[in-house]
Design a protein around this motif. Structure first.
Motif, PDB file in Angstrom:
ATOM      1  N   VAL A   1      24.325   3.540  43.041  1.00 45.17           N
ATOM      2  CA  VAL A   1      25.437   2.582  43.038  1.00 45.17           C
ATOM      3  C   VAL A   1      25.901   2.314  44.463  1.00 45.17           C
ATOM      4  O   VAL A   1      26.028   1.170  44.899  1.00 45.17           O
ATOM      5  CB  VAL A   1      26.604   3.125  42.184  1.00 45.17           C
ATOM      6  N   HIS A   2      26.144   3.363  45.232  1.00 44.56           N
ATOM      7  CA  HIS A   2      26.666   3.221  46.581  1.00 44.56           C
ATOM      8  C   HIS A   2      25.624   2.686  47.555  1.00 44.56           C
ATOM      9  O   HIS A   2      25.976   2.044  48.554  1.00 44.56           O
ATOM     10  CB  HIS A   2      27.206   4.565  47.066  1.00 44.56           C
TER      11      HIS A   2
ATOM     12  N   SER B   1      28.091   7.480  31.206  1.00 43.42           N
ATOM     13  CA  SER B   1      26.964   7.910  32.028  1.00 43.42           C
ATOM     14  C   SER B   1      26.424   9.263  31.589  1.00 43.42           C
ATOM     15  O   SER B   1      25.461   9.762  32.152  1.00 43.42           O
ATOM     16  CB  SER B   1      27.386   7.992  33.499  1.00 43.42           C
TER      17      SER B   1
ATOM     18  N   SER C   1      17.895   4.183  33.670  1.00 43.62           N
ATOM     19  CA  SER C   1      17.764   3.151  34.691  1.00 43.62           C
ATOM     20  C   SER C   1      16.299   2.981  35.052  1.00 43.62           C
ATOM     21  O   SER C   1      15.607   3.953  35.329  1.00 43.62           O
ATOM     22  CB  SER C   1      18.544   3.545  35.959  1.00 43.62           C
TER      23      SER C   1
ATOM     24  N   PRO D   1      18.112  -3.441  39.458  1.00 44.09           N
ATOM     25  CA  PRO D   1      19.262  -3.656  38.579  1.00 44.09           C
ATOM     26  C   PRO D   1      19.303  -5.090  38.082  1.00 44.09           C
ATOM     27  O   PRO D   1      18.931  -6.017  38.809  1.00 44.09           O
ATOM     28  CB  PRO D   1      20.460  -3.342  39.479  1.00 44.09           C
TER      29      PRO D   1
ATOM     30  N   ARG E   1      23.781   0.251  47.256  1.00 41.90           N
ATOM     31  CA  ARG E   1      23.732  -1.209  47.247  1.00 41.90           C
ATOM     32  C   ARG E   1      24.794  -1.837  48.142  1.00 41.90           C
ATOM     33  O   ARG E   1      24.786  -3.046  48.360  1.00 41.90           O
ATOM     34  CB  ARG E   1      23.889  -1.728  45.811  1.00 41.90           C
TER      35      ARG E   1
ATOM     36  N   CYS F   1      31.315   5.078  37.411  1.00 41.72           N
ATOM     37  CA  CYS F   1      30.484   4.809  38.587  1.00 41.72           C
ATOM     38  C   CYS F   1      29.386   3.803  38.260  1.00 41.72           C
ATOM     39  O   CYS F   1      28.224   4.144  38.069  1.00 41.72           O
ATOM     40  CB  CYS F   1      29.895   6.096  39.140  1.00 41.72           C
ATOM     41  N   SER F   2      29.794   2.554  38.195  1.00 37.38           N
ATOM     42  CA  SER F   2      28.897   1.436  37.917  1.00 37.38           C
ATOM     43  C   SER F   2      29.422   0.222  38.659  1.00 37.38           C
ATOM     44  O   SER F   2      30.610  -0.117  38.542  1.00 37.38           O
ATOM     45  CB  SER F   2      28.851   1.154  36.413  1.00 37.38           C
ATOM     46  N   ASN F   3      28.562  -0.442  39.428  1.00 44.57           N
ATOM     47  CA  ASN F   3      28.998  -1.664  40.092  1.00 44.57           C
ATOM     48  C   ASN F   3      29.380  -2.740  39.090  1.00 44.57           C
ATOM     49  O   ASN F   3      30.296  -3.533  39.343  1.00 44.57           O
ATOM     50  CB  ASN F   3      27.886  -2.186  41.012  1.00 44.57           C
ATOM     51  N   TYR F   4      28.717  -2.774  37.948  1.00 47.10           N
ATOM     52  CA  TYR F   4      29.035  -3.764  36.922  1.00 47.10           C
ATOM     53  C   TYR F   4      30.450  -3.520  36.404  1.00 47.10           C
ATOM     54  O   TYR F   4      31.241  -4.460  36.248  1.00 47.10           O
ATOM     55  CB  TYR F   4      28.008  -3.697  35.792  1.00 47.10           C
TER      56      TYR F   4
ATOM     57  N   CYS G   1      26.297   9.343  42.305  1.00 51.40           N
ATOM     58  CA  CYS G   1      26.036   7.928  42.010  1.00 51.40           C
ATOM     59  C   CYS G   1      25.371   7.236  43.208  1.00 51.40           C
ATOM     60  O   CYS G   1      25.788   6.156  43.621  1.00 51.40           O
ATOM     61  CB  CYS G   1      27.318   7.209  41.640  1.00 51.40           C
TER      62      CYS G   1
ATOM     63  N   LEU H   1      35.331   2.929  41.058  1.00 54.43           N
ATOM     64  CA  LEU H   1      34.056   3.575  40.732  1.00 54.43           C
ATOM     65  C   LEU H   1      34.250   5.007  40.246  1.00 54.43           C
ATOM     66  O   LEU H   1      33.409   5.534  39.508  1.00 54.43           O
ATOM     67  CB  LEU H   1      33.131   3.574  41.951  1.00 54.43           C
TER      68      LEU H   1
END
Length: 341
Positions: A267-268, A9, A77, A81, A270, A324-327, A264, A320
């Motif tokens: 990310v959070h 990141s 970004s 997403p 979502r 820090c990525s949901n993916y 992040c 995370l």
């Protein structure tokens, strides 16, 4: 960042030693690279780093144009997403699952002790290891000192990368060979892709030989990742999350979070509001595997209505912290589940 992937990141530019590159011109560095290294050496001495370590790490360094190119080419970004499912298909495929299961079986004798000591399930540790370096098959071949010095001198995140460069010198003072200090272009290294500061704080000896060798030792690697997760607040006995079924017409957006994360945030944002599992059940949300009724969880349906939904616990937030990525976090959790089957 690690963490490790935290590095992914970090996007910053840099330079050339005498012929200024466009990135260097844009940043208008007031110091030449050699002069900056002298400044770093002075800062390191004030922190107790030995002259021998300073000399070992800084001697002969030049700016790395490749680091600049990689740094400036990182995508930003934009817009909504992309869907999660293709990413999961790529990163939790049959091959990486099979390798994880094989490595898990081969190291079975050391895993109970690590789990007891740190309270983190071994499959999570293997999933991090697999995701970061394919279980150690590739850890990067950039000279860490050169990369970190390049990124620090460029100046956009000087404080961060200079501190990591000095932490690298402290590693040498601890006995890590200078020749071993290779890794990613942004400074992460070893099987778990730790940053130098994370290594100093959290790398541990898992095999009893007196060294925290995350470059070669599987036991040290797994114990160090476990120590990282314990330090980050992993809750023993809770899953990272579970699949959940939703009633017809359920609108996840009705339970959108009202909190704003200081880090992040996208990310959070979502994830839904936090509720106990029993509260989610009362709304018709049904966990598909066992999870305690009093566990706090947020609801996440990454690809929208009609696609898989998950109840995520605080342990997901710990993943995370590694990246820090949901993916990333979803793929780690799902890979761990597959390895444990």
């Amino acid at each position: 960042m690690t963490f490790a992937s935290f590095i992914r990141s970090l996007r910053l530019p840099v330079f050339a030693i005498t012929l200024a590159l466009p990135a260097a011109q844009a940043c208008a560095q007031p110091e030449s690279f050699p002069d900056y290294l002298q400044t770093v050496a002075s800062h390191a001495r004030k922190q107790g780093v030995s002259d021998s370590a300073i000399t070992s790490v800084l001697t002969g360094l030049t700016p790395n144009d490749r680091v600049i190119a990689l740094d400036t080419s990182q995508p930003g970004s934009r817009g909504a997403p992309p869907p999660l499912a293709p990413y999961i298909a790529q990163h939790v495929g049959a091959s990486i699952v099979a390798r994880g299961k094989a490595r898990y079986a081969s190291l079975g004798s050391i895993l109970p002790q690590i789990e007891r000591r740190y309270g983190v399930p071994a499959p999570i540790l293997f999933a991090i290891w697999g995701h970061e370096t394919n279980y150690g098959s590739y850890t990067g071949d950039f000279d860490l000192a050169r990369s970190l010095a390049t990124l620090a001198w460029e100046g956009r995140r000087r404080e961060l990368f200079e501190s990591e460069l000095i932490a690298l010198m402290k590693m040498v003072d601890r006995g890590v060979p200078r020749s071993q200090l290779k890794g990613s272009w942004a400074g992460a290294f070893g099987y778990p892709q730790f940053l130098p500061s994370v290594y100093l704080r959290l790398a541990v000896d898992g095999d009893g030989d007196g060294r925290a060798d995350i470059f070669n030792s599987s036991a040290d690697t797994l114990a160090s990742i476990a120590n990282y997760f314990r330090d980050a607040g992993w809750r023993p006995g809770q899953p990272w999350g579970v699949r959940a079924s939703l009633p017809a017409g359920f609108n996840v957006n009705s339970y959108a979070t009202k909190l704003s994360s200081p880090a992040c945030a996208a990310v959070h944002a979502r994830h839904s509001q936090w509720k106990t599992v029993s509260q989610w059940r009362a709304l018709g949300v049904t966990p598909q595997t066992a999870i305690g009724s009093d566990v706090l969880a947020s609801l996440f349906q990454p690809d929208g209505p009609g696609t898989p939904a998950y109840l995520l616990t605080g342990n997901y937030r710990v993943i995370l912290q590694y990246n820090c990525s949901n993916y990333y976090a979803m793929s780690v959790g799902l890979l761990a589940d597959e390895i444990s089957r």
